[in-house]
Design a protein around this motif. Sequence first.
Motif, PDB file in Angstrom:
ATOM      1  N   PRO A 173      77.648  12.471 101.548  1.00 24.91           N
ATOM      2  CA  PRO A 173      77.121  12.424 102.924  1.00 24.91           C
ATOM      3  C   PRO A 173      76.295  11.170 103.178  1.00 24.91           C
ATOM      4  O   PRO A 173      75.496  10.755 102.330  1.00 24.91           O
ATOM      5  N   VAL A 182      72.272  13.671 106.322  1.00 23.03           N
ATOM      6  CA  VAL A 182      72.028  15.084 106.033  1.00 23.03           C
ATOM      7  C   VAL A 182      70.927  15.570 106.977  1.00 23.03           C
ATOM      8  O   VAL A 182      69.787  15.081 106.916  1.00 23.03           O
ATOM      9  N   GLU A 229      75.908  18.118 107.491  1.00 24.37           N
ATOM     10  CA  GLU A 229      76.090  16.821 106.858  1.00 24.37           C
ATOM     11  C   GLU A 229      77.192  16.056 107.575  1.00 24.37           C
ATOM     12  O   GLU A 229      78.120  16.662 108.117  1.00 24.37           O
ATOM     13  N   ARG A 278      79.786  13.169 106.429  1.00 24.49           N
ATOM     14  CA  ARG A 278      80.257  12.447 105.262  1.00 24.49           C
ATOM     15  C   ARG A 278      80.544  10.987 105.597  1.00 24.49           C
ATOM     16  O   ARG A 278      81.011  10.656 106.684  1.00 24.49           O
TER      17      ARG A 278
END
Length: 327
Positions: free
Chosen positions: A6, A9, A33, A35
């Motif tokens: 990630p 977050v 999250e 990514r």
Amino acid sequence: MSDASPLLVVENLSKRFPSTRGVVRAVDGVSFEVRRGTVTGLVGESGSGKTTIGRSVLRLVEPSSGKAVFDGVDLFTLPPKEMRRYRRRLQIIFQDPYSSLDPRMRVGAIIGEALDTHGLAKGAARQARIAELLTKVGLQPEHARRYPHEFSGGQRQRIGIARALAVEPEFIVADEPVSALDVSVQAQILNLIQDLQAELGLTMLIVAHDLTVVEYLCDDVIVLYLGRIMEQGPARAIYARPRHPYTKALLSAAPVPDPDAERSELVLEGDIPSPLSPPSGCVFRTRCPYAKPVCAEGDPVPVPVTGVERQLSACVRRAELEAEGVL
């Protein structure tokens, strides 16, 4: 290929706005999250908290509580001077391309303003960079001499995209990037965003109420209702088989281009409740056709869906509804 780690977050993000009638819970304990190198969509009805989340992450709106850890640093703890340094890495594409562009400035000055602020280019290099950006978004270098009112809505959104790209950001929030545009140009802008994201390896958070936009652009989806997450996970898995009644209702309401395609109908009754006094328990229960007394108890949080990686659902009756064939 995108990195599975990630880049952003978000933990227990909340935003409350005081009003004369009480406190508006715009966002209530949201965690997710994004990514690296992927596109995540925030989807839900008006009033679900989508735009507030996007702007809170960038601190265009100051959050009430929570964390937004970007590349290992909690943005919410940064002092203004330090946050300004991070703004080169985080940018936004606004919903209304006209109101977000200063009508008194020429396009070249609008795009070049970010270069000036961060000291990235001067003189001939600055002009070359502006020309490069205009070309990249499908405009002409000579357009730098014009004012925003001389362009169509789609062209103005291209200018907004060029401005966001000027400082070579890593992360972009796109707030309803095509909702203010004519249908005829929406696809052009979506294709442009998709091409630029792939070419530049951008990480993006797309705010949208149109599920077709989310399906087209996004790798992951977060479904919001009244400031809380109902479901989240890979877009392909959620569109193939939603695991929350609200997600199913949204997909049922979305237009399908194939008239012969089979689809389940789940029509929502009533209006979204006021964020001044959200329902107890599951906030969706007052409109959910499958609600039971248990839905009014506790505070459901998204939990993993068995057998589907990264898909989570906040429905306390999910197992029962799956057994009944409803989900």
